[in-house]
Design a protein around this motif. Sequence first.
Motif, PDB file in Angstrom:
ATOM      1  N   ALA A  38       1.296  -1.392  -0.041  1.00  0.00           N
ATOM      2  CA  ALA A  38      -0.350  -0.037   0.046  1.00  0.00           C
ATOM      3  C   ALA A  38       0.836   0.602   0.118  1.00  0.00           C
ATOM      4  N   ASP A  39       2.038   1.225   0.748  1.00  0.00           N
ATOM      5  CA  ASP A  39       2.957   2.074   1.004  1.00  0.00           C
ATOM      6  C   ASP A  39       3.603   2.590  -0.960  1.00  0.00           C
ATOM      7  N   LEU A  40       4.090   1.456  -1.330  1.00  0.00           N
ATOM      8  CA  LEU A  40       4.484   1.678  -3.023  1.00  0.00           C
ATOM      9  C   LEU A  40       3.418   2.489  -3.736  1.00  0.00           C
ATOM     10  N   LEU A  41       2.206   1.970  -3.889  1.00  0.00           N
ATOM     11  CA  LEU A  41       1.005   2.486  -4.428  1.00  0.00           C
ATOM     12  C   LEU A  41       0.887   3.870  -4.064  1.00  0.00           C
ATOM     13  N   ASP A  42       1.260   4.006  -2.991  1.00  0.00           N
ATOM     14  CA  ASP A  42       0.901   5.454  -2.215  1.00  0.00           C
ATOM     15  C   ASP A  42       1.522   6.348  -2.839  1.00  0.00           C
TER      16      ASP A  42
END
Length: 56
Positions: A38-42
């Motif tokens: 999720a951090d990567l996508l954000d």
Amino acid sequence: MKAAVRDGVVTPLAVLPGGIPRVDLESAGAHAVYRDPADLLDRLEAGVFADSRRLR
């Protein structure tokens, strides 16, 4: 990570849930380390991704 760097991968990145500490990933050559997917996508619009998108 070490194999990627050795093979010439320019901007290797890593995601922490793999069980390897951040400091180990960075010392092995990771240019970006993300907490989780999720951090990567954000952060797709920033960091290593922003640079690669401008090159297209």
